[in-house]
Design a protein around this motif. Structure first.
Motif, PDB file in Angstrom:
ATOM      1  N   GLU A  72       0.835  -1.212   0.000  1.00 17.18           N
ATOM      2  CA  GLU A  72       0.000   0.000   0.000  1.00 17.18           C
ATOM      3  C   GLU A  72       0.868   1.260   0.000  1.00 17.18           C
ATOM      4  O   GLU A  72       0.542   2.247  -0.645  1.00 17.18           O
ATOM      5  CB  GLU A  72      -0.961  -0.006   1.191  1.00 17.18           C
ATOM      6  N   ARG A  75       2.182   1.677  -3.533  1.00 17.08           N
ATOM      7  CA  ARG A  75       1.120   2.144  -4.419  1.00 17.08           C
ATOM      8  C   ARG A  75       0.871   3.631  -4.221  1.00 17.08           C
ATOM      9  O   ARG A  75       0.747   4.391  -5.177  1.00 17.08           O
ATOM     10  CB  ARG A  75      -0.173   1.357  -4.189  1.00 17.08           C
ATOM     11  N   GLN A  76       0.829   4.044  -2.962  1.00 18.63           N
ATOM     12  CA  GLN A  76       0.585   5.445  -2.659  1.00 18.63           C
ATOM     13  C   GLN A  76       1.689   6.338  -3.232  1.00 18.63           C
ATOM     14  O   GLN A  76       1.416   7.377  -3.829  1.00 18.63           O
ATOM     15  CB  GLN A  76       0.476   5.649  -1.148  1.00 18.63           C
TER      16      GLN A  76
END
Length: 151
Positions: A72, A75-76
């Protein structure tokens, strides 16, 4: 050997080299530079469409070296890079190249960032001229000869 076969072989070799150095690639600077490189390659043609974002997101989740970091988080950071490029491509590109330059004094990380760019660029089977140009620019930013990577 056909171009596609050479490209697949080169990307596979790069990924093997990355996997061998996985334990040396855990710094925040490497993480940030890698995501900046992914965003630059994805937007090399001037825009990032949904399919490119999806392809890169899939690669981020499955790339063994990048599994050193929470998916995550990666991805961010990738999305933030894409947003910078979407808002103002030239300014975003300068910003992301500056992020990449932060690993210039760490040769293992610098080479790994370039290799990730090549792996991402070749993931769709077509490491095109605009993608090559962006990775070549990153080489110059990192004081690495593009010829070392067949660029």
């Amino acid at each position: 050997m056909a171009l596609w076969d050479r490209l697949k072989e080169s990307a596979s070799t790069m990924q093997s080299q990355l996997n061998a150095k996985k334990n040396d690639l855990k710094s925040g600077a490497f993480r940030d530079a890698s995501m900046a490189m992914c965003a630059l390659v994805a937007a090399a043609d001037g825009s990032v469409d949904a399919s490119e974002r999806q392809r890169v997101a899939g690669l981020l989740a499955t790339n063994e070296v990048l599994q050193n970091f929470p998916a995550e988080d990666l991805r961010q950071r990738f999305e933030e890079g894409c947003e910078k490029l979407s808002a103002d491509f030239d300014f975003g590109k300068v910003s992301l190249l500056q992020t990449i330059s932060k690993v210039a004094k760490k040769p293992t990380e610098a080479r790994a960032v370039i290799q990730i760019g090549i792996v991402i660029g070749g993931a769709d089977g077509d490491f095109d001229d605009t993608e090559r140009a962006v990775v070549r620019e990153a080489c110059f930013q990192l004081n690495l000869p593009p010829q070392e990577f067949d660029l």
